[in-house]
Design a protein around this motif. Structure first.
Motif, PDB file in Angstrom:
ATOM      1  N   ARG A 141      29.199  17.051 -12.719  1.00 36.95           N
ATOM      2  CA  ARG A 141      30.611  16.870 -13.058  1.00 36.95           C
ATOM      3  C   ARG A 141      31.008  15.400 -12.967  1.00 36.95           C
ATOM      4  NH1 ARG A 141      34.272  21.695 -10.638  1.00 36.95           N
ATOM      5  NH2 ARG A 141      35.703  20.958 -12.234  1.00 36.95           N
ATOM      6  N   LYS A 194      30.546  22.264 -13.826  1.00 35.36           N
ATOM      7  CA  LYS A 194      31.597  23.235 -13.494  1.00 35.36           C
ATOM      8  C   LYS A 194      30.999  24.637 -13.369  1.00 35.36           C
ATOM      9  CE  LYS A 194      36.095  24.978 -15.000  1.00 35.36           C
ATOM     10  NZ  LYS A 194      35.962  26.182 -14.275  1.00 35.36           N
ATOM     11  N   ASP A 229      29.231  24.887 -10.112  1.00 35.83           N
ATOM     12  CA  ASP A 229      30.199  25.032  -9.016  1.00 35.83           C
ATOM     13  C   ASP A 229      30.759  26.450  -8.969  1.00 35.83           C
ATOM     14  OD1 ASP A 229      29.982  22.479  -8.028  1.00 35.83           O
ATOM     15  OD2 ASP A 229      31.739  21.702  -9.105  1.00 35.83           O
ATOM     16  N   ASP A 230      31.085  26.991 -10.135  1.00 34.56           N
ATOM     17  CA  ASP A 230      31.637  28.338 -10.195  1.00 34.56           C
ATOM     18  C   ASP A 230      30.628  29.371  -9.707  1.00 34.56           C
ATOM     19  OD1 ASP A 230      33.996  27.287 -11.162  1.00 34.56           O
ATOM     20  OD2 ASP A 230      33.608  27.845 -13.250  1.00 34.56           O
ATOM     21  N   MET A 275      31.503  19.520  -5.062  1.00 31.46           N
ATOM     22  CA  MET A 275      31.518  19.238  -6.478  1.00 31.46           C
ATOM     23  C   MET A 275      30.115  18.855  -6.917  1.00 31.46           C
ATOM     24  SD  MET A 275      33.688  16.413  -8.596  1.00 31.46           S
ATOM     25  CE  MET A 275      35.197  17.225  -8.960  1.00 31.46           C
ATOM     26  N   ASP A 276      29.693  19.442  -8.017  1.00 25.57           N
ATOM     27  CA  ASP A 276      28.352  19.202  -8.535  1.00 25.57           C
ATOM     28  C   ASP A 276      28.223  17.782  -9.102  1.00 25.57           C
ATOM     29  OD1 ASP A 276      25.758  20.704  -9.318  1.00 25.57           O
ATOM     30  OD2 ASP A 276      26.315  19.594 -11.118  1.00 25.57           O
ATOM     31  N   SER A 307      29.705  17.790 -17.849  1.00 28.89           N
ATOM     32  CA  SER A 307      30.780  18.236 -16.967  1.00 28.89           C
ATOM     33  C   SER A 307      30.883  19.760 -16.963  1.00 28.89           C
ATOM     34  CB  SER A 307      32.121  17.636 -17.400  1.00 28.89           C
ATOM     35  OG  SER A 307      32.151  16.263 -17.139  1.00 28.89           O
ATOM     36  N   ALA A 308      30.724  20.359 -18.137  1.00 26.93           N
ATOM     37  CA  ALA A 308      30.793  21.818 -18.235  1.00 26.93           C
ATOM     38  C   ALA A 308      29.658  22.475 -17.453  1.00 26.93           C
ATOM     39  CB  ALA A 308      30.750  22.244 -19.694  1.00 26.93           C
TER      40      ALA A 308
END
Length: 56
Positions: A5, A49, A52-53, A1-2, A45-46
């Protein structure tokens, strides 16, 4: 998890607390600061995400 986030989630929580405290005390400045901090947290957070994606 980054990291973004988790930091974003923290900012959202802190912003919510500030916003509620501002509403309760009638402090519009604090309320607006809380809303702004929540917004920053959502964006952060975006970004986390998305990072991470991109790694997966």
């Amino acid at each position: 998890m980054d990291k973004n986030r988790t930091e974003g989630a923290k900012n959202q929580v802190k912003g919510t607390v500030k916003e509620v405290a501002g509403k309760v005390t009638g402090n519009k400045t604090q309320e607006l600061e809380g809303k702004a901090q929540k917004g920053v947290g959502k964006v952060q957070s975006a970004v986390g995400k998305a990072k991470d994606d991109a790694r997966h």
